[in-house]
Enzyme design. Structure first.
Site, PDB file in Angstrom:
ATOM      1  N   GLU A 193      17.947  78.502  46.456  1.00 44.71           N
ATOM      2  CA  GLU A 193      18.171  79.344  45.710  1.00 44.71           C
ATOM      3  C   GLU A 193      16.773  79.715  44.770  1.00 44.71           C
ATOM      4  O   GLU A 193      16.685  80.176  43.887  1.00 44.71           O
ATOM      5  CB  GLU A 193      19.234  79.394  44.632  1.00 44.71           C
ATOM      6  CG  GLU A 193      20.297  79.434  45.472  1.00 44.71           C
ATOM      7  CD  GLU A 193      21.798  79.990  44.445  1.00 44.71           C
ATOM      8  OE1 GLU A 193      21.610  80.428  43.558  1.00 44.71           O
ATOM      9  OE2 GLU A 193      22.971  79.403  45.111  1.00 44.71           O
ATOM     10  N   LEU A 219      20.620  85.306  53.491  1.00 43.02           N
ATOM     11  CA  LEU A 219      19.431  86.180  53.064  1.00 43.02           C
ATOM     12  C   LEU A 219      18.174  85.289  54.015  1.00 43.02           C
ATOM     13  O   LEU A 219      17.706  86.078  54.613  1.00 43.02           O
ATOM     14  CB  LEU A 219      19.200  85.954  51.562  1.00 43.02           C
ATOM     15  CG  LEU A 219      17.609  86.210  51.176  1.00 43.02           C
ATOM     16  CD1 LEU A 219      17.352  87.665  51.539  1.00 43.02           C
ATOM     17  CD2 LEU A 219      17.597  85.932  49.724  1.00 43.02           C
ATOM     18  N   THR A 220      18.146  84.127  53.953  1.00 47.04           N
ATOM     19  CA  THR A 220      16.921  83.200  54.493  1.00 47.04           C
ATOM     20  C   THR A 220      16.924  83.449  56.023  1.00 47.04           C
ATOM     21  O   THR A 220      17.748  83.463  56.667  1.00 47.04           O
ATOM     22  CB  THR A 220      17.148  81.884  53.997  1.00 47.04           C
ATOM     23  OG1 THR A 220      17.300  81.740  52.592  1.00 47.04           O
ATOM     24  CG2 THR A 220      15.785  81.040  54.664  1.00 47.04           C
ATOM     25  N   GLU A 221      15.686  83.535  56.292  1.00 44.90           N
ATOM     26  CA  GLU A 221      15.340  83.553  57.909  1.00 44.90           C
ATOM     27  C   GLU A 221      14.225  82.500  58.202  1.00 44.90           C
ATOM     28  O   GLU A 221      13.611  82.213  57.206  1.00 44.90           O
ATOM     29  CB  GLU A 221      14.943  84.871  58.367  1.00 44.90           C
ATOM     30  CG  GLU A 221      16.135  86.142  58.081  1.00 44.90           C
ATOM     31  CD  GLU A 221      15.484  87.548  58.807  1.00 44.90           C
ATOM     32  OE1 GLU A 221      14.345  87.688  59.127  1.00 44.90           O
ATOM     33  OE2 GLU A 221      16.409  88.524  58.383  1.00 44.90           O
TER      34      GLU A 221
END
Lengths: 258, 386
Positions: B363, B124-126
């Site tokens: 998270e 998910l993370t960028e």
């Protein structure tokens, strides 16, 4: 192929202590575990089953509580366990134990290979494996560090020696005892633990086994333990004093007088 | 304390504890030092069926849920949370499939995840989309029977090691947060590659890497749910996995507390063990109380999530927030009790302190958790006010 693994419940060697007055192993408050060497035998049998198919049965002789080690064996992956338990079997030495186990294996009938740990961590005799082979008239090799080949009629194994290893072929049925170099025993899996919890462990007594009462338990045991004791330790240190050259001379004196 | 575990849950906890003590603890310092992914231990966890605990039986699992997974994560984290998070991240990567996947997708991917044969990861993370997940830039453009993915995901746990990636990417830029979708991408797909492996403060046994998509074509059937559900999928996934981060934190804290108690009993100063000093005793008492409170909350929330209750975001955020803050405090105190020795890498508590920090960050940072809790409180009050 039907493989049998003989397992023994022993007091946890890491907690073992000896009563100095009686010379007996203190069993109270000590956890009972599967003889550590037998874990290698179980692992090897399970691996053989995974490679070649067939079934693995674990057999133990002991009091009713010893069925725990058979449940642990099932948790690791063996198919079933049988406990040989009867008051008449109590006090057995290695001769009587080998005979009783052999009777159980005769009753199973179709056993091609028996795998034992090289010895039990409590008695340390290493006699039951060879004793089984003698009773059943099976070929046998002790101290196996590798099974090179196995088919329905024979097996080729490496036997650990003081200086290296020997390669030996055996006709089946056979007994081998294994050393810890042979594998790394697996931990149980959750599925195995759940199966083990539900597993019924059949209890075979003297009647089921049809044994000669003179050959089991204390009656069948010519071995008599006269005394067990912890040997006294002789580790007296001595300090040599003086200048370095004086100390060297003293040391040389001591060595010469040995 | 007795949490009234079922026989099966007790079995899971004991097996995980045994693996932690016998297999993980002896190598934890070395894994940390070498920053090496613990494949051998992943294999042990797979063979022990521990990857199966949160997977339904029809997909090769043992039919447990978040609570069972939390029990495992806690026990593993006592010994090494780098190993524990590698295990837990496979859960994080798999929950989007379990929650929103079609029968076919579940049947295709879950059995291998349950057996530990393949690890999963969640991407998910960028670089510019951390707490603000709505600003992700990775795109997925429909092209015939395929989607074409482009973009770079950052800090992906199990990146490079996992075989199955659940990826959030934008399918319709004009729709903002409702324009994101979730996809399954398998390792080995042309156009999928892995960038630099991060060097981290803690959880150094785990792999944290860039996951790069360059004209990465995946079949259309790899879409999870429907287009536009990306953020819902991510949020519902976190509802399932935040208690797991809480469990990780409880495990780290318990590990540090155990070390501190043991050390305090052995360490002699002024002719007596330092455990006889009230200053140390009070610290230990506070640590133990905090750990137990965190555990009680994490267990309650995990059970709530497994009950199928609808709105669990607030509770899941609380479990993660509280337990991670406890882990940080308790590990700092453990280092203090061990004094100079605590600061040295020869003793395990400095690693625990480094490992604890991430539980306050990933998270969702603890600030994001507080936002979730506060907004939910205010929304609830507004509803009642009507």
């Amino acid at each position: 192929m039907h493989i049998v693994v003989c397992v023994k419940q022993v007091p946890d060697p890491s907690q073992a202590r000896i009563d100095r007055d009686t010379g007996l192993v203190i069993r109270e408050g000590v956890d009972k575990i599967t003889n550590p060497f037998d874990l290698y035998a179980l692992e090897e049998a399970i691996r053989l089953k995974e490679s070649f198919g067939g079934q693995v049965t674990a057999i133990s002789m002991g009091p009713p509580a010893a069925k725990e080690v058979l449940k642990d064996a099932i948790a690791m992956g063996v198919d079933s366990g049988i406990l040989l338990s009867d008051r008449q079997f109590a006090g057995a030495d290695t001769l009587a134990t080998s005979y009783t186990l052999a009777q159980a294996i005769r009753k199973l009938g179709d056993v091609a290979l028996i795998i034992c740990g090289k010895q039990a961590a409590d008695g340390d005799t290493a006699q039951v494996g060879p004793g089984l082979a003698a009773n059943l008239d099976f070929s046998h090799v002790t101290q196996v560090r590798k099974i090179r080949q196995l088919n329905s009629t024979e097996t080729v194994v490496e036997r650990l020696t003081d200086t290296g290893y020997e390669v030996l072929g055996l006709r089946l049925p056979a007994v081998i005892t294994v050393v810890k170099e042979i594998n790394e025993p697996r931990l149980p899996g959750l599925r195995g633990m759940m199966r083990a919890k539900k597993a019924e462990i059949p209890l075979w007594d003297s009647q089921v086994l049809d044994v000669d009462p003179k050959r089991v338990g204390l009656n069948g045991s010519p071995t008599q333990v006269w005394r067990t004791f912890e040997p006294a330790r002789h580790q007296k240190g001595e300090m040599l004093v003086g200048s370095p050259s004086e100390q060297a001379a003293l040391l040389l004196d001591r060595l010469r007088s040995l | 304390m007795d949490y009234f575990l079922t026989e099966e849950q007790q079995m899971i906890k004991e097996l995980a504890a045994r693996i932690a003590d016998e297999r993980i603890r002896p190598v934890a310092a070395e894994l940390d030092e070498r920053e090496e992914f613990p494949w051998e231990l992943m294999k042990v966890l797979g063979e022990s069926d521990l990857f199966a605990v949160w997977v339904p039986e029809e997909y090769g699992g043992l039919g447990g849920g978040v609570f069972e997974q939390a029990l495992v994560v806690e026990e593993l984290s006592r010994a090494c949370s780098g190993v524990a998070v590698s295990y837990a991240a496979s859960g994080l990567g798999s929950f989007p499939i379990l929650l929103f996947g079609s029968e076919e997708q579940k049947a295709r991917y879950m059995p291998d995840i349950a057996s530990g044969k393949r690890l999963a990861a969640f991407a998910l993370t960028e670089a510019n989309a951390g707490s603000d997940v709505s600003s992700i830039a990775t795109t997925a453009i429909e092209d015939g029977d395929e989607y074409v993915l482009n973009g770079t995901k950052q800090w992906i746990t199990n990146g490079g090691e996992a075989d199955i990636y659940t990826v959030i990417a934008v399918t319709d830029k004009s729709k903002g947060a409702r324009g994101a979708s979730a996809f399954i991408v398998e390792k080995g797909t042309p156009g999928l590659s892995f960038g630099k492996k991060e060097k981290k403060l803690g959880i150094r046994a785990s792999s944290t890497r860039e996951v790069i998509f360059e004209d990465c074509r995946i079949p259309k059937e790899n879409l999870l749910g429907r287009e536009g559900m990306g953020f819902i999928i991510a949020m519902k996934t976190f509802d399932k996995t935040r208690p797991g981060i809480g469990a990780q934190a409880v495990g780290i804290a318990q590990g540090a507390l155990d070390e501190a108690v043991q050390y305090a009993r052995q360490r002699v100063q002024f002719d007596q063990p330092i455990s006889s000093f009230q200053g140390i005793q009070f610290m230990l008492a506070d640590m133990a109380t905090q750990v137990e409170a965190a555990r009680a909350l994490v267990y309650s929330v995990a059970r709530l999530v497994d009950s199928g209750a609808r709105d669990v975001s607030r509770a899941a955020a609380m479990a993660k927030l509280f337990a991670s803050d406890v882990a940080m405090q308790v590990t700092v105190d453990a280092v203090q009790i061990l004094g100079g020795y605590g600061y040295m890498r020869e003793y395990p508590v400095e690693k625990m302190m480094r490992d604890a920090k991430i539980t306050q960050i990933y998270e969702g940072t603890n600030q994001i958790q507080r936002s979730i809790i506060a907004l939910d409180l205010i929304k609830e009050a507004a509803r009642k006010g009507k």
